[in-house]
Design an enzyme around this catalytic site. Structure first.
Site, mmCIF file in Angstrom:
data_model
loop_
_atom_site.group_PDB
_atom_site.id
_atom_site.type_symbol
_atom_site.label_atom_id
_atom_site.label_comp_id
_atom_site.label_asym_id
_atom_site.label_seq_id
_atom_site.Cartn_x
_atom_site.Cartn_y
_atom_site.Cartn_z
ATOM 1 N N PRO A 18 -8.371 -35.456 0.798
ATOM 2 C CG PRO A 18 -6.508 -36.813 0.598
ATOM 3 C CD PRO A 18 -6.920 -35.430 1.001
ATOM 4 C CG ASN A 19 -10.094 -40.857 -0.344
ATOM 5 O OD1 ASN A 19 -10.491 -41.067 -1.486
ATOM 6 N ND2 ASN A 19 -8.854 -41.108 0.036
ATOM 7 N NE ARG A 26 -15.969 -48.516 1.922
ATOM 8 C CZ ARG A 26 -14.655 -48.299 2.096
ATOM 9 N NH1 ARG A 26 -14.044 -47.313 1.474
ATOM 10 N NH2 ARG A 26 -13.951 -49.051 2.909
ATOM 11 C CE1 TYR A 31 -12.651 -41.212 9.080
ATOM 12 C CE2 TYR A 31 -13.372 -42.837 7.471
ATOM 13 C CZ TYR A 31 -12.353 -42.200 8.158
ATOM 14 O OH TYR A 31 -11.050 -42.538 7.916
ATOM 15 C CG ASN A 82 -10.429 -33.829 8.069
ATOM 16 O OD1 ASN A 82 -9.350 -34.392 7.929
ATOM 17 N ND2 ASN A 82 -11.521 -34.475 8.443
ATOM 18 C CB ALA A 85 -4.541 -39.728 3.679
ATOM 19 C CG HIS A 88 -1.785 -39.422 8.632
ATOM 20 N ND1 HIS A 88 -1.951 -38.891 9.897
ATOM 21 C CD2 HIS A 88 -3.043 -39.788 8.229
ATOM 22 C CE1 HIS A 88 -3.229 -38.947 10.243
ATOM 23 N NE2 HIS A 88 -3.904 -39.483 9.245
ATOM 24 C CG ASP A 95 7.179 -26.938 4.048
ATOM 25 O OD1 ASP A 95 7.419 -27.089 5.256
ATOM 26 O OD2 ASP A 95 7.906 -27.413 3.142
ATOM 27 C CD GLU A 106 -4.249 -32.052 12.061
ATOM 28 O OE1 GLU A 106 -3.513 -31.732 13.021
ATOM 29 O OE2 GLU A 106 -4.006 -32.992 11.305
ATOM 30 C CG HIS A 108 -7.660 -35.773 12.095
ATOM 31 N ND1 HIS A 108 -7.546 -36.024 10.754
ATOM 32 C CD2 HIS A 108 -6.489 -35.224 12.483
ATOM 33 C CE1 HIS A 108 -6.342 -35.643 10.340
ATOM 34 N NE2 HIS A 108 -5.692 -35.145 11.360
ATOM 35 C CB ILE A 109 -14.378 -37.134 11.367
ATOM 36 C CG1 ILE A 109 -14.673 -35.874 10.545
ATOM 37 C CG2 ILE A 109 -15.672 -37.821 11.790
ATOM 38 C CD1 ILE A 109 -15.264 -36.156 9.168
ATOM 39 C CB SER A 110 -11.786 -41.250 12.982
ATOM 40 O OG SER A 110 -10.575 -40.959 12.294
ATOM 41 N NE ARG A 115 -8.988 -44.837 11.724
ATOM 42 C CZ ARG A 115 -9.315 -44.268 10.561
ATOM 43 N NH1 ARG A 115 -9.629 -42.983 10.519
ATOM 44 N NH2 ARG A 115 -9.326 -44.990 9.455
ATOM 45 N NE ARG A 119 -5.898 -44.423 9.652
ATOM 46 C CZ ARG A 119 -6.200 -44.260 8.359
ATOM 47 N NH1 ARG A 119 -6.200 -43.069 7.820
ATOM 48 N NH2 ARG A 119 -6.522 -45.292 7.606
HETATM 49 O O1 CA2 Z 1 -10.784 -38.813 10.873
HETATM 50 C C1 CA2 Z 1 -10.553 -38.036 9.942
HETATM 51 O O2 CA2 Z 1 -11.200 -37.012 9.754
HETATM 52 C C2 CA2 Z 1 -9.457 -38.385 8.938
HETATM 53 O O3 CA2 Z 1 -8.853 -37.166 8.528
HETATM 54 C C3 CA2 Z 1 -10.129 -39.063 7.758
HETATM 55 C C4 CA2 Z 1 -9.136 -39.538 6.699
HETATM 56 C C5 CA2 Z 1 -8.021 -40.373 7.336
HETATM 57 O O4 CA2 Z 1 -7.039 -40.676 6.356
HETATM 58 C C6 CA2 Z 1 -7.357 -39.651 8.494
HETATM 59 O O5 CA2 Z 1 -6.403 -40.515 9.079
HETATM 60 C C7 CA2 Z 1 -8.372 -39.275 9.559
HETATM 61 C C8 CA2 Z 1 -9.851 -40.395 5.669
HETATM 62 C C9 CA2 Z 1 -10.944 -39.683 4.945
HETATM 63 C C10 CA2 Z 1 -11.653 -40.701 4.107
HETATM 64 O O6 CA2 Z 1 -13.008 -40.707 4.468
HETATM 65 C C11 CA2 Z 1 -13.774 -41.719 4.001
HETATM 66 C C12 CA2 Z 1 -15.106 -41.649 4.350
HETATM 67 C C13 CA2 Z 1 -15.964 -42.621 3.933
HETATM 68 C C14 CA2 Z 1 -15.512 -43.670 3.139
HETATM 69 C C15 CA2 Z 1 -14.187 -43.750 2.808
HETATM 70 C C16 CA2 Z 1 -13.314 -42.766 3.226
#
Ligand code: CA2
Length: 154
Positions: A18-19, A26, A31, A82, A85, A88, A95, A106, A108-110, A115, A119
């Site tokens: 998601p997202n 943003r 990211y 990836n 959220a 977490h 499963d 897996e 994660h970009i960040s 953080r 997380r």
């Molecule tokens: O660092 C990552 O790749 C995450 O999977 C990104 C997720 C976050 O919930 C994980 O803890 C770490 C969030 C993805 C949302 O990405 C956005 C990008 C731009 C603007 C808003 C959200």
């Protein structure tokens, strides 16, 4: 050198949660500036170089992500995910991946360890073969290189 890709080349599902469709719009400090389309193009270039086929997907829904993992279980030789959220929170995603007898990486970009503490819980890491955390979008390309190396060594 680019290895040729044929219908019998290994298939890697690259799944995004998601997202991640908002990438590039943003929070560039977390990211980066690349969009998800650009991440897909990076994966396509890297996969072609490595002789891998990819199926690149994104969903904002937990059930659909589980369905995509089930499809990968039947059709793919490896999964790069990836889960965003859902890493977490989702025992369902945990499963579904647990049922996959193939390499699972897996991404994660960040760097989630730098953080919020929520997380630091990661239900996917427990079942993943490995994790690429905090390497920016290059984590996807590096995961593909790892998949190619692991599949080649079999
Ligand atoms: O660092 C990552 O790749 C995450 O999977 C990104 C997720 C976050 O919930 C994980 O803890 C770490 C969030 C993805 C949302 O990405 C956005 C990008 C731009 C603007 C808003 C959200």
């Amino acid at each position: 050198m680019t290895i040729s890709v044929s219908p019998s080349s290994p298939l890697v599902f690259i799944l995004n949660g998601p997202n991640l469709d908002l990438l590039g719009q943003r929070q560039p400090e977390l990211y980066g500036r690349a969009t998800l389309q650009e991440v897909q193009e990076l994966c396509e270039r890297t996969a072609a170089e490595l002789g891998l086929r990819i199926d690149f997907r994104q969903t904002n829904s937990e059930g659909t992500l589980v369905d995509h993992i089930h499809e990968a279980r039947l059709h793919a030789q490896a999964i790069i995910i990836n889960p965003a959220a859902y890493s977490h929170t989702s025992i369902a995603v945990h499963d579904a991946l647990h049922a996959c007898e193939m390499p699972v990486y897996e991404v994660h970009i960040s760097n989630t360890w730098k953080r919020d503490t929520f997380r630091h819980t990661d239900y996917v890491a427990i079942v993943a073969t490995g994790q690429l955390n905090g390497l920016g979008i290059n984590g996807y390309a590096l995961a593909l290189r790892q998949v190619a190396a692991v599949l080649q060594s079999r």
